[in-house]
Motif scaffolding. Structure first.
Motif, PDB file in Angstrom:
ATOM      1  N   SER A  57       0.844  -1.187   0.000  1.00 49.59           N
ATOM      2  CA  SER A  57       0.000   0.000   0.000  1.00 49.59           C
ATOM      3  C   SER A  57       0.884   1.244   0.000  1.00 49.59           C
ATOM      4  N   ILE A  58       0.709   2.093  -1.020  1.00 52.23           N
ATOM      5  CA  ILE A  58       1.544   3.269  -1.203  1.00 52.23           C
ATOM      6  C   ILE A  58       0.675   4.521  -1.154  1.00 52.23           C
ATOM      7  N   ILE A 101      -2.403   2.226  -4.724  1.00 54.88           N
ATOM      8  CA  ILE A 101      -1.893   3.591  -4.610  1.00 54.88           C
ATOM      9  C   ILE A 101      -3.023   4.533  -4.206  1.00 54.88           C
ATOM     10  N   THR A 102      -2.734   5.392  -3.233  1.00 54.78           N
ATOM     11  CA  THR A 102      -3.644   6.463  -2.857  1.00 54.78           C
ATOM     12  C   THR A 102      -2.904   7.782  -3.026  1.00 54.78           C
ATOM     13  N   GLY A 159       1.316  12.026   4.919  1.00 58.75           N
ATOM     14  CA  GLY A 159       1.885  11.834   6.251  1.00 58.75           C
ATOM     15  C   GLY A 159       0.861  11.293   7.228  1.00 58.75           C
ATOM     16  N   GLU A 160      -0.363  11.796   7.163  1.00 56.11           N
ATOM     17  CA  GLU A 160      -1.431  11.303   8.043  1.00 56.11           C
ATOM     18  C   GLU A 160      -1.768   9.850   7.749  1.00 56.11           C
ATOM     19  N   MET A 161      -1.711   9.446   6.486  1.00 54.39           N
ATOM     20  CA  MET A 161      -1.970   8.049   6.127  1.00 54.39           C
ATOM     21  C   MET A 161      -0.974   7.117   6.809  1.00 54.39           C
ATOM     22  N   ILE A 162       0.297   7.499   6.813  1.00 57.91           N
ATOM     23  CA  ILE A 162       1.312   6.654   7.441  1.00 57.91           C
ATOM     24  C   ILE A 162       1.105   6.610   8.947  1.00 57.91           C
ATOM     25  N   ASP A 210       1.707   1.429   3.730  1.00 57.17           N
ATOM     26  CA  ASP A 210       2.997   0.872   4.157  1.00 57.17           C
ATOM     27  C   ASP A 210       4.116   1.886   4.005  1.00 57.17           C
ATOM     28  N   VAL A 211       4.056   2.661   2.940  1.00 60.58           N
ATOM     29  CA  VAL A 211       5.097   3.648   2.650  1.00 60.58           C
ATOM     30  C   VAL A 211       4.463   4.849   1.967  1.00 60.58           C
ATOM     31  N   GLY A 212       4.987   6.028   2.257  1.00 55.36           N
ATOM     32  CA  GLY A 212       4.489   7.240   1.627  1.00 55.36           C
ATOM     33  C   GLY A 212       5.601   7.964   0.893  1.00 55.36           C
TER      34      GLY A 212
END
Length: 298
Positions: free
Chosen positions: A93-94, A123-124, A132-135, A141-143
């Motif tokens: 998940s990116i 991908i989002t 940053g909030e997603m991470i 998994d990675v931003g």
């Protein structure tokens, strides 16, 4: 894994016991028993129930937030252990900011799919702040973010440099120029991204550096919309050279280098602060550092 937490999270996300039972392949009474057991364990009710809906109360919100973290960590633990025995494969998940996500990431993913076909990426796209909030919420998994992004709870590492240039309409009074003073553009309408965007932050740094205060600003939340607006003659903008590759090849926009040199910024990857990454994350980060699959400037 604590199945009670899994049942609780499923009830919350499905919105009622019946749909949760169908998702979990359980009976509705069994789902109710799990919820009652969890409420007894924490010592309070977690859900407000009616015949039409199920909603979290304040205590439920706390438990839901931490249950998501616990389930995510459990899945991650199993994936790491499984990685020891298998070739890199599985879900990746990116989260990516717009410039990299829309104009560079597709090329990287195509390269990765060719060389690591067992990896299944999703991908989002969001602005730098949203990624940053997603991470932080364990939703990716990675931003990948733009510019000088900082956060004490995340690991952040630069992997590539971006060049940003001023884009103006073609067939205008700037066609004979290759460079321009930013001060000369102060009376133009500047088309900028929304607050929280790395591109917006770079534009504001440019204004500050040269003490320029544009008389007119128009804010859009889409790089593509900004490019179309510049083509239509609405104004000028500052964009990544990667974002305008096709327009430069087609000759629909004209590029100017501000004050003799492009505006430089970094692309960085961000993850949770942990010494362990799944193999799929390690593969992806290695591709970023090697810049495998990256497109080239025109």
């Amino acid at each position: 894994m604590d199945q009670t937490l899994e049942v609780f999270v499923t009830v919350v996300e499905k919105g009622n016991f019946t749909r949760a039972a169908e998702e979990l392949l359980m009976t509705q009474p069994a789902v109710s028993q799990y919820i009652q057991a969890l409420e007894r364990s924490v010592g309070t009710r977690l859900l407000e129930r009616t015949n039409k809906y199920v909603r979290l109360n304040k205590a439920g919100e706390i438990v839901y937030h931490h249950a998501k973290d616990i389930l995510g960590l459990y899945t991650r633990m199993n994936t790491l252990v499984d990685d020891l025995m298998h070739r890199a494969g599985g879900h990746l998940s990116i989260g990516s900011s717009y410039t990299f996500g829309e104009y560079m990431l597709p090329h990287v993913i195509a390269y990765m799919r060719e060389h690591y076909p067992l990896i299944r990426p999703s991908i989002t796209i969001g602005n730098t702040t949203e990624v940053g909030e997603m991470i932080l919420r364990h939703e990716a998994d990675v931003g990948i973010v733009e510019g000088d992004y900082q956060h004490e709870m995340l690991h952040i590492e630069a992997f590539a440099e971006d060049e940003m240039v001023v884009m103006v309409p073609r067939n205008g009074r700037y066609d004979h120029l290759q460079e321009i003073s930013v001060q000369e553009l102060a009376n133009e309408t500047w088309i900028v991204r929304e607050a929280g965007s790395g591109t917006r932050a770079a534009t504001e740094r440019l204004f500050s550096q040269y003490q320029v205060h544009p008389a007119h600003l128009v804010e859009f939340g889409s790089t593509q919309l900004i490019k179309e607006s510049v083509e239509a003659g609405l104004g000028v903008t500052l964009l990544s050279r990667w974002a305008v590759r096709k327009e430069m090849q087609l000759g629909t926009l004209h590029m100017l280098v501000p004050n003799g040199k492009p505006v430089a910024r970094q692309f960085s990857w961000i993850t949770q602060k942990t010494p362990y990454h799944t193999k799929v994350v390690e593969v992806f980060l290695e591709l970023l550092h090697q810049q495998r699959g990256f497109p080239t400037y025109v």
